[in-house]
Design an enzyme around this catalytic site. Structure first.
Site, PDB file in Angstrom:
ATOM      1  N   ASP A   1       0.840  -1.207   0.000  1.00  0.00           N
ATOM      2  CA  ASP A   1       0.000   0.000   0.000  1.00  0.00           C
ATOM      3  C   ASP A   1       0.868   1.248   0.000  1.00  0.00           C
ATOM      4  O   ASP A   1       2.050   1.177   0.353  1.00  0.00           O
ATOM      5  CB  ASP A   1      -0.869   0.018   1.269  1.00  0.00           C
ATOM      6  CG  ASP A   1      -2.046  -0.935   1.170  1.00  0.00           C
ATOM      7  OD1 ASP A   1      -2.346  -1.395   0.056  1.00  0.00           O
ATOM      8  OD2 ASP A   1      -2.655  -1.214   2.217  1.00  0.00           O
TER       9      ASP A   1
ATOM     10  N   LYS B   1      -3.500   2.867  -2.194  1.00  0.00           N
ATOM     11  CA  LYS B   1      -4.745   3.628  -2.241  1.00  0.00           C
ATOM     12  C   LYS B   1      -4.430   4.982  -1.652  1.00  0.00           C
ATOM     13  O   LYS B   1      -4.070   5.080  -0.485  1.00  0.00           O
ATOM     14  CB  LYS B   1      -5.814   2.953  -1.381  1.00  0.00           C
ATOM     15  CG  LYS B   1      -6.117   1.552  -1.824  1.00  0.00           C
ATOM     16  CD  LYS B   1      -6.897   0.849  -0.751  1.00  0.00           C
ATOM     17  CE  LYS B   1      -7.104  -0.610  -1.117  1.00  0.00           C
ATOM     18  NZ  LYS B   1      -7.712  -1.361  -0.031  1.00  0.00           N
TER      19      LYS B   1
ATOM     20  N   MET C   1      -8.614   8.105   9.530  1.00  0.00           N
ATOM     21  CA  MET C   1      -9.255   8.652   8.316  1.00  0.00           C
ATOM     22  C   MET C   1     -10.095   9.877   8.691  1.00  0.00           C
ATOM     23  O   MET C   1     -11.278   9.987   8.351  1.00  0.00           O
ATOM     24  CB  MET C   1     -10.111   7.573   7.645  1.00  0.00           C
ATOM     25  CG  MET C   1      -9.276   6.407   7.157  1.00  0.00           C
ATOM     26  SD  MET C   1     -10.238   5.064   6.465  1.00  0.00           S
ATOM     27  CE  MET C   1     -10.664   4.147   7.929  1.00  0.00           C
TER      28      MET C   1
HETATM   29  C1  LIG Z   1      -7.036   2.820   6.052  1.00  0.00           C
HETATM   30  S1  LIG Z   1      -6.523   3.267   7.653  1.00  0.00           S
HETATM   31  C2  LIG Z   1      -5.353   2.017   7.992  1.00  0.00           C
HETATM   32  C3  LIG Z   1      -4.951   1.945   9.447  1.00  0.00           C
HETATM   33  C4  LIG Z   1      -3.834   0.951   9.681  1.00  0.00           C
HETATM   34  N1  LIG Z   1      -4.259  -0.382   9.375  1.00  0.00           N
HETATM   35  C5  LIG Z   1      -3.305   0.990  11.105  1.00  0.00           C
HETATM   36  O1  LIG Z   1      -3.490   0.052  11.884  1.00  0.00           O
HETATM   37  O2  LIG Z   1      -2.644   1.992  11.417  1.00  0.00           O
HETATM   38  C6  LIG Z   1      -5.520   4.656   7.252  1.00  0.00           C
HETATM   39  C7  LIG Z   1      -5.537   5.670   8.376  1.00  0.00           C
HETATM   40  O3  LIG Z   1      -4.611   5.313   9.394  1.00  0.00           O
HETATM   41  C8  LIG Z   1      -4.086   6.482   9.978  1.00  0.00           C
HETATM   42  N2  LIG Z   1      -2.633   6.496   9.779  1.00  0.00           N
HETATM   43  C9  LIG Z   1      -1.887   5.542   9.214  1.00  0.00           C
HETATM   44  N3  LIG Z   1      -0.586   5.874   9.245  1.00  0.00           N
HETATM   45  C10 LIG Z   1      -0.511   7.072   9.849  1.00  0.00           C
HETATM   46  C11 LIG Z   1       0.548   7.939  10.192  1.00  0.00           C
HETATM   47  N4  LIG Z   1       1.823   7.635   9.918  1.00  0.00           N
HETATM   48  N5  LIG Z   1       0.252   9.111  10.818  1.00  0.00           N
HETATM   49  C12 LIG Z   1      -1.011   9.423  11.118  1.00  0.00           C
HETATM   50  N6  LIG Z   1      -2.053   8.639  10.812  1.00  0.00           N
HETATM   51  C13 LIG Z   1      -1.822   7.474  10.204  1.00  0.00           C
HETATM   52  C14 LIG Z   1      -4.745   7.658   9.282  1.00  0.00           C
HETATM   53  O4  LIG Z   1      -5.890   8.004  10.021  1.00  0.00           O
HETATM   54  C15 LIG Z   1      -5.116   7.060   7.957  1.00  0.00           C
HETATM   55  O5  LIG Z   1      -6.164   7.777   7.346  1.00  0.00           O
END
Ligand SMILES: C[S@@+](CC[C@H](N)C(=O)[O-])C[C@H]1O[C@@H](n2cnc3c(N)ncnc32)[C@H](O)[C@@H]1O
Length: 246
Positions: free
Chosen positions: A40, A62, A171
């Site tokens: 991803d 995505k 998100m």
């Molecule tokens: C589709 S979700 C996936 C979450 C992922 N599976 C997890 O456990 O972190 C994507 C969201 O995770 C959060 N996210 C992921 N990486 C991030 C980061 N480095 N800093 C801040 N938010 C993050 C954000 O809210 C983003 O919109």
């Protein structure tokens, strides 16, 4: 001559948020051995340096809703590579089962008899606030945590506000105003909160405020995804806990 077909396997690996050193030892071990790697856009790209030279790299990222490969196509690709007898690493940001569609992928593959293994990852839900100096629980202050999506689709109102001391929204960027409006039905305008953008990455930004002013602060700062929104008294601890990372 051994005519037995080589068995493929899919490893659904959570690689943590942003910082390539936040992958687990097991995740890294499987990544190094992989023959095909699907990844991803939110994974730390430096991790791809760990992949074997002969491995095939397939970006399926995505970004902001623009899918470079549909979920159906990703499922089919994982299935196809496993059928060809390949060791496939499916890399996902954070943890595969926290808003990562890992459950969908594993169910699809298991239904077709593919050998699959999940490697849990450090979720942004926990790690991003932690690195910003915000523990999600704290004795006498916050004993319950809820995790929710802050994304509101056209036919979908913001989800009801969970009953928990600390709320964590992923998100959260595009519909932050709607999420905050919803939370204000249950919590006072003075409730502390923080938005953490690009957590665990070099460009990390943390905006601290209250439910009254966080939308304005985020607009002024031109907040972008990925970001995590944390609500609750634990946010106050940041002032005493946070120290700059090396
Ligand atoms: C589709 S979700 C996936 C979450 C992922 N599976 C997890 O456990 O972190 C994507 C969201 O995770 C959060 N996210 C992921 N990486 C991030 C980061 N480095 N800093 C801040 N938010 C993050 C954000 O809210 C983003 O919109």
């Amino acid at each position: 001559m051994n005519r037995e077909k080589k068995q493929g396997k899919v490893y659904l690996i959570g690689v943590g948020p942003g910082d390539p050193e936040l992958i687990t030892i097991k995740g890294l071990r499987f990544l190094k051995r992989a023959e095909v790697v699907l990844y991803d856009h939110l994974i730390p790209m430096d991790l791809l340096k760990e992949v074997s030279r002969s491995a095939r790299l397939i970006p399926v990222g995505k970004k902001h809703g623009a899918h470079s490969m549909s979920q159906d196509a990703i499922n089919e690709c994982l299935f196809h590579e496993a059928q060809r007898g390949k060791k496939v690493a499916r890399l996902k940001g954070g943890d595969p089962y926290v808003f990562g569609r890992g459950g969908e992928e594993i169910l699809f593959l298991k239904a077709r008899g593919v050998d699959v293994e999940v490697v849990p990852g450090v979720s942004s839900v926990i790690a991003v606030p932690a690195l910003a100096g915000i523990p999600l629980t704290q004795r006498h202050l916050a004993m319950t945590v809820a995790v929710a999506s802050g994304h509101v689709t056209e036919d979908n109102d913001p989800i009801p506000v969970p009953d928990a001391d600390t709320l964590v929204y992923v998100m959260c960027v595009s519909d932050l105003d709607k999420t905050v409006k919803q939370i204000l039905k249950k919590r006072s305008a003075g409730t502390p909160c923080a938005v953490i953008e690009n957590g665990a990455m070099p460009g990390e930004r943390v905006l601290v405020g209250t439910l009254r002013n966080i939308v304005h602060k985020s607009r002024t700062a031109k907040l972008v995804a990925p970001a995590v929104f944390v609500v609750g008294d634990v946010v106050r601890l940041r002032a005493r806990i946070f120290t700059k990372r090396a």
